[in-house]
Design a protein around this motif. Structure first.
Motif, PDB file in Angstrom:
ATOM      1  N   ARG A  31       0.752  -1.231   0.067  1.00  0.00           N
ATOM      2  CA  ARG A  31      -0.056   0.055  -0.064  1.00  0.00           C
ATOM      3  C   ARG A  31       0.812   1.263   0.172  1.00  0.00           C
ATOM      4  N   TYR A  32       2.256   0.874  -0.246  1.00  0.00           N
ATOM      5  CA  TYR A  32       3.068   2.268   0.098  1.00  0.00           C
ATOM      6  C   TYR A  32       2.717   3.416  -0.826  1.00  0.00           C
ATOM      7  N   ASP A  33       2.710   2.950  -2.012  1.00  0.00           N
ATOM      8  CA  ASP A  33       2.709   3.917  -3.269  1.00  0.00           C
ATOM      9  C   ASP A  33       1.428   4.682  -3.213  1.00  0.00           C
ATOM     10  N   TRP A  47       8.575  17.145  -5.267  1.00  0.00           N
ATOM     11  CA  TRP A  47       9.650  17.066  -4.355  1.00  0.00           C
ATOM     12  C   TRP A  47      10.626  15.997  -5.058  1.00  0.00           C
ATOM     13  N   ARG A  48      10.158  14.853  -5.500  1.00  0.00           N
ATOM     14  CA  ARG A  48      11.379  13.967  -6.015  1.00  0.00           C
ATOM     15  C   ARG A  48      11.896  14.779  -7.341  1.00  0.00           C
ATOM     16  N   ARG A  49      10.956  15.295  -8.276  1.00  0.00           N
ATOM     17  CA  ARG A  49      11.734  16.007  -9.335  1.00  0.00           C
ATOM     18  C   ARG A  49      12.689  17.194  -8.965  1.00  0.00           C
ATOM     19  N   LEU A  68      19.503   5.585  -3.056  1.00  0.00           N
ATOM     20  CA  LEU A  68      19.481   4.683  -1.737  1.00  0.00           C
ATOM     21  C   LEU A  68      18.143   4.722  -0.839  1.00  0.00           C
ATOM     22  N   CYS A  69      17.898   3.714  -0.159  1.00  0.00           N
ATOM     23  CA  CYS A  69      16.723   3.837   0.572  1.00  0.00           C
ATOM     24  C   CYS A  69      15.750   3.999  -0.465  1.00  0.00           C
ATOM     25  N   ALA A  70      15.552   3.128  -1.819  1.00  0.00           N
ATOM     26  CA  ALA A  70      15.213   3.497  -2.900  1.00  0.00           C
ATOM     27  C   ALA A  70      13.609   3.182  -2.847  1.00  0.00           C
ATOM     28  N   ALA A  92      18.831   1.009  -4.295  1.00  0.00           N
ATOM     29  CA  ALA A  92      19.214   0.063  -3.382  1.00  0.00           C
ATOM     30  C   ALA A  92      18.307   0.051  -1.838  1.00  0.00           C
ATOM     31  N   ASP A  93      17.917  -0.968  -1.346  1.00  0.00           N
ATOM     32  CA  ASP A  93      16.839  -0.758  -0.310  1.00  0.00           C
ATOM     33  C   ASP A  93      17.097  -2.235   0.543  1.00  0.00           C
ATOM     34  N   PHE A  94      16.805  -1.997   2.030  1.00  0.00           N
ATOM     35  CA  PHE A  94      16.860  -3.346   2.656  1.00  0.00           C
ATOM     36  C   PHE A  94      15.593  -4.222   2.578  1.00  0.00           C
ATOM     37  N   ALA A 114      20.253  -3.896  -0.382  1.00  0.00           N
ATOM     38  CA  ALA A 114      21.464  -3.786   0.601  1.00  0.00           C
ATOM     39  C   ALA A 114      20.935  -2.889   1.695  1.00  0.00           C
ATOM     40  N   ASP A 115      21.941  -2.921   2.628  1.00  0.00           N
ATOM     41  CA  ASP A 115      21.484  -2.111   3.851  1.00  0.00           C
ATOM     42  C   ASP A 115      22.540  -0.795   3.775  1.00  0.00           C
ATOM     43  N   ALA A 116      21.801   0.413   3.995  1.00  0.00           N
ATOM     44  CA  ALA A 116      22.511   1.577   3.564  1.00  0.00           C
ATOM     45  C   ALA A 116      23.712   1.812   4.470  1.00  0.00           C
ATOM     46  N   LEU A 117      23.796   1.242   5.610  1.00  0.00           N
ATOM     47  CA  LEU A 117      24.980   1.099   6.458  1.00  0.00           C
ATOM     48  C   LEU A 117      26.269   0.435   6.196  1.00  0.00           C
ATOM     49  N   VAL A 131      18.713  10.309  -1.748  1.00  0.00           N
ATOM     50  CA  VAL A 131      18.002   9.325  -0.483  1.00  0.00           C
ATOM     51  C   VAL A 131      16.806  10.410  -0.642  1.00  0.00           C
ATOM     52  N   ALA A 132      15.558   9.766  -0.786  1.00  0.00           N
ATOM     53  CA  ALA A 132      14.501  10.421  -0.532  1.00  0.00           C
ATOM     54  C   ALA A 132      13.660   9.852   0.484  1.00  0.00           C
ATOM     55  N   PHE A 133      13.327  10.301   1.687  1.00  0.00           N
ATOM     56  CA  PHE A 133      12.401  10.082   2.706  1.00  0.00           C
ATOM     57  C   PHE A 133      13.230   8.830   3.463  1.00  0.00           C
ATOM     58  N   GLY A 134      14.316   8.614   3.237  1.00  0.00           N
ATOM     59  CA  GLY A 134      15.033   7.284   3.700  1.00  0.00           C
ATOM     60  C   GLY A 134      16.006   7.569   5.041  1.00  0.00           C
TER      61      GLY A 134
HETATM   62  C1  LIG Z   1       9.832   5.987   3.326  1.00  0.00           C
HETATM   63  S1  LIG Z   1      10.649   4.844   2.203  1.00  0.00           S
HETATM   64  C2  LIG Z   1      11.133   6.123   0.959  1.00  0.00           C
HETATM   65  C3  LIG Z   1      11.130   5.376  -0.344  1.00  0.00           C
HETATM   66  C4  LIG Z   1      11.313   6.108  -1.542  1.00  0.00           C
HETATM   67  N1  LIG Z   1      12.973   6.522  -1.616  1.00  0.00           N
HETATM   68  C5  LIG Z   1      10.481   7.126  -1.621  1.00  0.00           C
HETATM   69  O1  LIG Z   1      10.879   8.263  -2.028  1.00  0.00           O
HETATM   70  O2  LIG Z   1       9.265   6.788  -1.753  1.00  0.00           O
HETATM   71  C6  LIG Z   1      12.082   4.600   3.165  1.00  0.00           C
HETATM   72  C7  LIG Z   1      12.683   3.620   2.802  1.00  0.00           C
HETATM   73  O3  LIG Z   1      14.224   3.322   3.522  1.00  0.00           O
HETATM   74  C8  LIG Z   1      14.563   1.984   3.435  1.00  0.00           C
HETATM   75  N2  LIG Z   1      15.498   1.819   4.344  1.00  0.00           N
HETATM   76  C9  LIG Z   1      15.476   2.317   5.823  1.00  0.00           C
HETATM   77  N3  LIG Z   1      16.416   1.972   6.517  1.00  0.00           N
HETATM   78  C10 LIG Z   1      17.457   1.596   5.457  1.00  0.00           C
HETATM   79  C11 LIG Z   1      18.751   0.937   5.318  1.00  0.00           C
HETATM   80  N4  LIG Z   1      19.334   0.909   6.638  1.00  0.00           N
HETATM   81  N5  LIG Z   1      19.501   0.462   4.411  1.00  0.00           N
HETATM   82  C12 LIG Z   1      18.475   0.312   3.241  1.00  0.00           C
HETATM   83  N6  LIG Z   1      17.198   0.697   3.140  1.00  0.00           N
HETATM   84  C13 LIG Z   1      16.598   1.218   4.111  1.00  0.00           C
HETATM   85  C14 LIG Z   1      13.020   1.309   3.916  1.00  0.00           C
HETATM   86  O4  LIG Z   1      13.115   0.080   3.615  1.00  0.00           O
HETATM   87  C15 LIG Z   1      12.196   2.116   2.884  1.00  0.00           C
HETATM   88  O5  LIG Z   1      11.795   1.344   1.771  1.00  0.00           O
END
Ligand SMILES: C[S@@+](CC[C@H](N)C(=O)[O-])C[C@H]1O[C@@H](n2cnc3c(N)ncnc32)[C@H](O)[C@@H]1O
Length: 248
Positions: A31-33, A47-49, A68-70, A92-94, A114-117, A131-134
């Motif tokens: 349901r995220y989108d 905002w993304r644009r 990242l956190c895609a 990339a997203d975990f 992938a983990d961003a850390l 990185v958007a909202f991540g």
């Molecule tokens: C609010 S969503 C944003 C998604 C997208 N960037 C957007 O603009 O809609 C945050 C995303 O960050 C990812 N995330 C959070 N911590 C993370 C980490 N340590 N490594 C990779 N992804 C991560 C989550 O899985 C989630 O998909």
């Protein structure tokens, strides 16, 4: 009832936050989108644009870019579909279900779990990173910024899009913003996503995130120079950008 250990209030431990965030995005991925566009009143596209414009990809249109956190790959697809863009975008997203829900958005986006850390990329792999909202969701923001600086080429640009608190509005709109953010948004989010805490975690985590000056300072500590900030839609969201010096 919130589940035991779910961080509705107060900062959870690093480990607690990491597993909470993974579980939450796995649960709300279908349901995220829908919720993202509806709850932002479709402003998330604009905002993304703006974030893609700020990336300056035109300097290296054949380059390699990392989103990242895609999540469901909206920003990665926005970049890949720009007229004149001929490069590659890794998203990339975990949370794999988030990536899966976005996989048809652009054929030239490469999803990577992938983990961003702890990114599985060599030093200096990318011309730019978004990185958007991540970033607000990372268990360790400083470690995340250091990792982004590591995988960027010298001179590569990082653009961060994140929610912020609109401070400069007069009282009434400020009140309305809080009423929407604190009351309406969590109720709609809970009803549609069926997740009890995800859309309460959202305003909580935005309030806990550093203000514009604070986050710009963290970027500088993380190795970024020429750091800038722009508030979008009266500060409901903010764009941050910075460049990496020669870090090796
Ligand atoms: C609010 S969503 C944003 C998604 C997208 N960037 C957007 O603009 O809609 C945050 C995303 O960050 C990812 N995330 C959070 N911590 C993370 C980490 N340590 N490594 C990779 N992804 C991560 C989550 O899985 C989630 O998909």
């Amino acid at each position: 009832m919130p589940r035991a250990g779910s961080p509705l209030r107060g900062p959870p431990s690093d480990h607690g936050k990491r597993s909470y965030v993974r579980e939450m995005f796995t649960a709300i991925a279908p349901r995220y989108d829908l919720l993202n566009h509806a709850l932002s009143l479709n402003m998330d596209w604009l905002w993304r644009r703006s974030a893609v414009r700020k990336l300056g990809w035109e300097a290296a249109p054949q380059g390699a870019y990392l989103d990242l956190c895609a999540g469901t790959l909206d920003l990665a697809a926005e970049l890949a579909r720009r007229p004149g863009f001929g490069g590659s975008v890794v998203g990339a997203d975990f949370v794999v279900p988030m990536l899966q829900h976005g996989r048809r958005k652009a054929s030239s986006v490469y999803p990577v779990a992938a983990d961003a850390l702890s990114l599985p990329f060599a030093n200096g792999s990318f011309d730019g990173c978004t990185v958007a909202f991540g970033i607000r969701n990372l268990a360790d923001v400083n470690a995340g910024l250091t990792e982004m600086a590591r995988v960027l080429k010298p001179g590569g640009r990082l653009v961060v899009l994140e929610f912020s608190i609109p401070l400069t509005w007069p009282l009434r709109p400020l009140y309305l913003f809080y009423f929407y953010f604190r009351t309406i948004l969590p109720v709609i989010g809970r009803t549609v996503s069926k997740h009890m805490t995800a859309y309460s975690y959202l305003p909580d985590s935005v309030e806990r995130f550093p203000d514009n000056e604070g986050f710009a300072a963290l970027m500088q500590e993380g190795g970024f120079t020429h750091v800038g900030v722009e508030r979008l839609t009266s500060g409901v969201a903010s764009l941050y950008w910075g460049e990496v010096g020669d870090h090796r």
